[in-house]
Design an enzyme around this catalytic site. Structure first.
Site, PDB file in Angstrom:
ATOM      1  N   ARG A  84      29.892  10.038  22.505  1.00  0.00           N
ATOM      2  CA  ARG A  84      30.606   9.905  23.790  1.00  0.00           C
ATOM      3  C   ARG A  84      31.096   8.472  23.904  1.00  0.00           C
ATOM      4  NH1 ARG A  84      28.315  11.911  29.484  1.00  0.00           N
ATOM      5  NH2 ARG A  84      29.095  13.833  28.548  1.00  0.00           N
ATOM      6  N   ARG A 133      22.404  15.123  30.457  1.00  0.00           N
ATOM      7  CA  ARG A 133      22.451  16.482  29.947  1.00  0.00           C
ATOM      8  C   ARG A 133      23.053  16.578  28.551  1.00  0.00           C
ATOM      9  NH1 ARG A 133      22.270  17.094  34.732  1.00  0.00           N
ATOM     10  NH2 ARG A 133      23.772  15.440  34.737  1.00  0.00           N
ATOM     11  N   THR A 134      24.236  16.016  28.380  1.00  0.00           N
ATOM     12  CA  THR A 134      24.927  16.207  27.106  1.00  0.00           C
ATOM     13  C   THR A 134      24.121  15.573  25.979  1.00  0.00           C
ATOM     14  OG1 THR A 134      26.992  16.161  28.315  1.00  0.00           O
ATOM     15  CG2 THR A 134      27.150  15.937  25.949  1.00  0.00           C
ATOM     16  N   HIS A 163      36.153  17.263  26.790  1.00  0.00           N
ATOM     17  CA  HIS A 163      34.705  17.458  26.633  1.00  0.00           C
ATOM     18  C   HIS A 163      34.537  18.881  26.091  1.00  0.00           C
ATOM     19  CE1 HIS A 163      30.521  17.149  27.130  1.00  0.00           C
ATOM     20  NE2 HIS A 163      30.436  16.664  28.347  1.00  0.00           N
ATOM     21  N   LYS A 209      29.011  -6.886  19.209  1.00  0.00           N
ATOM     22  CA  LYS A 209      29.273  -8.094  18.398  1.00  0.00           C
ATOM     23  C   LYS A 209      30.684  -8.066  17.835  1.00  0.00           C
ATOM     24  CE  LYS A 209      24.506  -8.272  16.703  1.00  0.00           C
ATOM     25  NZ  LYS A 209      23.708  -8.089  15.467  1.00  0.00           N
TER      26      LYS A 209
HETATM   27  N1  ASP Z   1      28.923  15.494  32.800  1.00  0.00           N
HETATM   28  C1  ASP Z   1      30.342  15.739  32.867  1.00  0.00           C
HETATM   29  C2  ASP Z   1      31.097  14.771  31.985  1.00  0.00           C
HETATM   30  O1  ASP Z   1      30.497  14.014  31.257  1.00  0.00           O
HETATM   31  C3  ASP Z   1      30.866  15.791  34.265  1.00  0.00           C
HETATM   32  C4  ASP Z   1      30.710  14.547  35.090  1.00  0.00           C
HETATM   33  O2  ASP Z   1      30.245  13.511  34.607  1.00  0.00           O
HETATM   34  O3  ASP Z   1      31.092  14.623  36.270  1.00  0.00           O
HETATM   35  O4  ASP Z   1      32.300  14.773  32.008  1.00  0.00           O
END
Ligand code: ASP
Length: 338
Positions: free
Chosen positions: A107, A57-58, A135, A86
């Site tokens: 991320r 999703r993100t 987040h 590396k």
């Molecule tokens: N998608 C959210 C996160 O990246 C929640 C999860 O992974 O549970 O933190």
């Protein structure tokens, strides 16, 4: 805050007016997210999407949000595919990749690493999740969703009553959401978790210092009886020492339609940052809630697109130019109602 050119690393950087500004830009961009209009305002701009931890999703919503503003996306996923495998430092990666992009969404599994990367980056960096720390874009879209779900019900974010359920220790979305709630007034927060997975003390202290009422509990049913929102979370099994340890907690708090009907007030909104764990051993939000109109989880993901578009428009300073670059959508867009 001055959005143009800023990194978005933690919700700590926002004041209430900043959050309201993001939400009003999101409202303005909604027709573009819902394909009622299109804009090329970011034509020529490049988003570097660097996801060193699993994400659907993100990652996709940051990318789609950028595309919807007319920009291009370059993705790097997983350590194995990148020069970090590396031995390259975050500093070097940041210096190099910021030369290829106009903005970066990142991320990383280590808390603080996105801030370290941002310090060396020559372009704005948005934290898409750093370990169990924060987040921020998820918390913004969660709060935006809460505001919209409660609109018309004589309830608002001020005086909100919310239960957060599950892995509150490692869940970064609830950490960021609690901190954002500190900007609002007289919120009641019920924190429901196993004792070992309680919300970090520092965040509970911040909530209390903001004047909010905080209750901690390990009993689901009593805790969801008088709230506007139940915010369920997954056990963050990737953060535990072993699978066996995570398995101790999985499935501890399960919300299904029958529990909802028996214990929640009518119209209590159900949220989750997703992914919900739908394996039989977990099922923190049962599939039998799918037809419940108060299940807001897919409205959350739709709102994620709009809020992320707003962040890009603010950071790249094009809010006032969106309309000038707008045209009509000419392809089939039916079936898009949330
Ligand atoms: N998608 C959210 C996160 O990246 C929640 C999860 O992974 O549970 O933190």
């Amino acid at each position: 805050m001055e959005f143009a050119g800023s990194h978005i690393l933690s919700v700590d950087q926002f004041e209430r007016g900043d959050v309201e500004r993001i939400f009003s830009v999101a409202d303005q961009l909604e027709p573009y997210a819902r394909r009622r209009r299109r804009t090329r305002v970011l034509e020529g701009a490049i988003l570097g999407a660097m996801f060193f931890e699993p994400s659907t999703r993100t990652r996709v919503s940051f990318g789609s949000a950028f595309n919807l503003l007319g920009g291009e996306v370059r993705e790097t996923t997983g350590f194995e595919q990148s020069a970090i495998a590396k031995g390259e430092s975050l500093y070097d990666t940041a210096r190099v990749l910021s030369g290829y992009s106009d903005v970066i969404a990142m991320r990383h599994p280590t808390a603080g690493s996105v801030a370290e990367f941002a310090a060396a980056s020559r372009v704005p960096v948005i934290n898409g999740g750093d370990g169990s720390n924060e987040h921020p874009s998820q918390a913004l879209l969660d709060l935006y969703t809460i505001g919209r779900e409660l609109a018309g019900r004589d309830r608002s974010i001020d005086q909100l009553r919310i239960a957060m359920v599950g892995d509150l220790r490692y869940g970064r979305t609830v950490h960021s959401l609690c901190k954002l709630l500190c900007l609002f007034d007289r919120v009641q927060v019920v924190l429901v978790s196993p004792g070992e997975l309680r919300m970090p003390e520092g965040i509970v202290d911040e909530l209390r210092a903001a004047g909010h009422e905080v209750l901690e509990s390990d009993a689901l049913e009593a805790s969801i009886a008088h709230v506007d929102i139940v915010y369920s979370t997954r056990i963050q099994e990737e953060r535990f020492q072993s699978q066996a340890e995570a398995d101790l907690y999985r499935g501890r708090f399960r919300l299904n339609q029958s529990i909802y009907t028996r214990h929640c007030e009518p119209n209590t909104v159900i949220m989750h940052p997703l992914p919900r764990d739908s394996r039989d051993s977990a099922r923190e939000l049962d599939d039998d809630l799918n037809d419940n109109p108060n299940l807001a989880i897919f409205r959350q993901t739709d709102n994620g697109l709009t809020v992320r578009m707003a962040l890009f428009a603010l950071i790249l300073d094009v809010v006032d130019q969106v309309e000038k670059h707008a045209t009509a959508v000419t392809w089939y867009v039916g079936g898009r109602t949330p």
